[in-house]
Design an enzyme around this catalytic site. Structure first.
Site: not given
Length: 194
Positions: A106-108
């Site tokens: 998730i995200c980065a």
């Protein structure tokens, strides 16, 4: 108790919401979640100075003999830099990808999958600031993307959806439906949609 096993990798500087929300949702569904610190310390401090105690250190995970149904990486900076700098993490991701184990990021954290070389041929999403750093077959501007065994989401605000979607990917759809209702997630979406 579910027979499903999930490994969550924590590095210093991880995004706390992305870790805790998903761990909590999986554990509410009775999934056996093992939180692994990638450092020599059991305690891992996130990017907002919240410290979590891991269940195990990564050095004690045997990637050739320990079976997991899913490996999950929360984002956060510098957490993802620390994940990507660990050869043990990259080797683990490559091995489990080869074995078609589900891998969530998730995200980065999809950037760590990029660094491991396992995004090729997949559709994926990430935090908008990491869109140019990953090179999947197709980049998707979606809350959650499943492409084969690769599962990605966009950030802290999509963490709960990531947790429910991981349950569905694990074949625990009924648990996902129940928890979406019990945790007032459906209520939130209904009210926001009006």
């Amino acid at each position: 108790m579910s027979s499903k096993r999930v490994l969550v990798l924590l590095a210093p500087g991880f995004e706390e919401i992305e870790a805790v929300s998903v761990i909590d949702i999986l554990r509410r569904a009775k999934v056996k979640v093992q939180v692994a610190s990638i450092t020599e310390k059991e305690d891992v401090t996130g990017s907002h100075n919240i410290t979590l105690k891991s269940d195990v250190r990564l050095e004690f995970i045997d990637i050739y003999n320990d079976d997991y149904d899913l490996v999950y990486l929360p984002g956060g900076v510098p957490g993802v830099n620390n994940l990507a700098a660990s050869e043990k993490v990259l080797d683990l991701l490559r091995k489990y990808n080869e074995d078609q184990v589900l891998i969530g990021a998730i995200c980065a954290a999809p950037w760590v999958l990029e660094e491991a070389g396992i995004l090729k041929g997949h559709e994926a999403t990430s935090a908008p600031t990491f869109e140019e750093k990953i090179h999947p077959e197709k980049y998707a501007h979606e809350v959650f993307v499943r492409s084969g065994n690769i599962l990605t989401s966009r950030g802290a605000g999509t963490s709960m959806e990531m947790g429910f979607s991981l349950l569905e990917a694990l074949g625990l759809e009924e648990d996902a439906i129940r928890l979406r209702e019990d945790m007032q997630y459906n209520f939130l979406l209904d009210k926001k949609g009006k």
